[in-house]
Design a protein around this motif. Structure first.
Motif, short mmCIF file in Angstrom:
data_model
loop_
_atom_site.label_atom_id
_atom_site.label_comp_id
_atom_site.label_asym_id
_atom_site.label_seq_id
_atom_site.Cartn_x
_atom_site.Cartn_y
_atom_site.Cartn_z
N GLU A 1 23.52 14.80 34.65
CA GLU A 1 24.92 15.01 33.27
C GLU A 1 25.01 16.83 33.84
N HIS B 1 19.79 21.56 21.84
CA HIS B 1 20.31 19.83 22.31
C HIS B 1 20.33 19.47 20.27
N LEU C 1 22.12 25.81 26.17
CA LEU C 1 22.22 24.33 25.69
C LEU C 1 21.17 24.46 24.28
N GLY D 1 25.18 14.43 27.57
CA GLY D 1 23.66 13.37 26.78
C GLY D 1 22.84 13.85 27.72
N ASP D 2 21.47 12.84 27.07
CA ASP D 2 20.33 14.04 27.80
C ASP D 2 19.94 12.80 28.52
N ARG D 3 20.89 12.84 30.61
CA ARG D 3 20.32 12.05 31.17
C ARG D 3 20.27 12.40 31.97
N PRO E 1 19.82 11.46 21.76
CA PRO E 1 19.81 11.80 22.45
C PRO E 1 20.97 12.61 23.57
N LEU E 2 21.11 13.67 23.07
CA LEU E 2 22.80 14.29 23.36
C LEU E 2 22.34 16.02 23.12
N GLY E 3 23.25 16.14 23.29
CA GLY E 3 22.99 17.90 23.00
C GLY E 3 24.51 18.90 23.29
#
Length: 362
Positions: A307, A329, A327, A302-304, A334-336
């Motif tokens: 993480e 994306h 990584l 998750g793009d938080r 909202p994730l990669g």
């Protein structure tokens, strides 16, 4: 003493400061000196003071000899080196200008980033990287020892090399690839939004270095023009062969075509791709050792905030060392995907551990 507080010069200064050494900074751009000083790289040099043990000339290749002569005339340091990515040109110019070559040892750390300037500098940029040094026949043993000590303090691996051999080598592994990457990236300047929307990791990998400063790279390429031109001509010949073969394949698809029963055209493309496999496999692996094959464990992230820290902690708890990570994306989401390279025998262990911690592992 560091002359030239750009990316490499400031990085050298930061690496030396980590050992508690006093570093003097000089640059024709006062703003660069101020910023490098604010970053903790050292203090501004004042001419006329006691000579430094070593002056590192971190300017483009065409200006190394000019700076070397001026510094030697003022007795700025006991010994001198440079970090330019071309070696034969500054050495020849230094001799022509009458520089004292007993105190000078040319050098080149094989490290860098796409960004430039002191703000991009890092003290760890040289760790484990090769650092070429090219002492001439006049260079004193004391000068060579001073440069080797610099390389050791920066955490790099010294590689003694002939200046001409150095320039041939960097043309192949650095300078020509930069031009080739820029040529591919230039095709994207007028690309359609459809094409750009389909861009994936392949085109990003190929064009990454094309983000470098064009003015700086023009100076670098000009200083190593002949070797770079020869590599580019060889690459262009391969590309022309591939293009001609693909044109032939395209023509064979026309209704009036008689076909290509022996597959000669597409075979030329296959041959280039196979040579590419061979060349890529020869690139040294981790820590400069022989190339190694790793297993890749893919996990959705998750793009938080935090993480990646959780992900690496899970790998640590499983006792698995992550050899490399990349990584990718997901556009519009909202994730990669994180691709974790590990030893093949550890891939199953890591995948099971991540799933147990709630990660989605395809």
């Amino acid at each position: 003493m560091i002359v030239g507080t750009g990316l490499i010069g400031t990085s050298v200064a930061l690496a030396l400061r980590e050992h508690g050494l006093t570093v003097l900074l000089a640059d024709q751009n006062p703003g660069f000196v101020r910023l490098a000083s604010e970053l903790g790289a050292g203090v501004e040099w004042t001419p006329g003071g006691p000579p430094a043990d070593l002056a590192v000339i971190a300017v483009p290749p065409q200006f190394v000899a000019e700076w070397l002569l001026d510094l030697q005339k003022t007795g700025a340091a006991r010994f001198y080196t440079d970090v330019a990515s071309v070696k034969a040109l500054p050495i020849a110019q230094a001799a022509q200008r009458g520089c004292d070559l007993t105190t000078f040892v040319a050098g080149h750390p094989l490290a860098g980033r796409e960004r430039s300037g002191p703000a991009a500098a890092r003290a760890d940029i040289f760790l484990g990287r090769p650092w070429a040094y090219c002492p001439g026949p006049e260079a004193s043993d004391e000068a060579v020892r001073a440069v080797l000590e610099l390389i050791e303090l920066c955490g790099a691996n010294p590689v003694r090399v002939d200046p001409a051999a150095h320039d041939e080598a960097v043309a192949l592994v650095s300078h020509a690839p930069h031009v080739a990457a820029s040529a591919v990236a230039a095709r994207l300047a007028e690309a359609s939004e459809t094409a750009l929307g389909l861009a994936g990791p392949g085109v990003r990998d190929v064009t990454r270095v094309a983000g470098g400063d064009p003015r700086l790279w023009t100076v670098i390429l000009s200083g190593n023009a002949r070797p770079v031109a020869e590599v580019l001509e060889a690459v262009a010949a391969d590309l022309n062969t591939a293009a001609a073969a693909l044109r032939a394949v395209s023509a064979q698809e026309a209704p009036e075509s008689t076909g290509d029963p022996d597959g000669a055209a597409i075979g030329r493309v296959t041959e280039l791709l196979e040579r590419g496999n061979t060349g890529q496999s020869r690139i040294p692996g981790k820590h400069g050792g022989p190339p190694r094959s790793y297993a890749v464990v893919q996990v959705l992230v998750g793009d938080r905030p935090g993480e990646l820290a959780r992900l690496f902690q899970a790998a640590k708890d499983a006792g698995v060392n992550i050899e490399d990570v990349r990584l990718e994306h997901a556009p519009g989401l909202p994730l990669g995907a994180a691709e974790l390279s590990v030893q093949p025998e550890a891939a199953g262990v890591l995948a099971d551990a991540l799933r147990a911690h709630g990660w989605h592992v395809p």
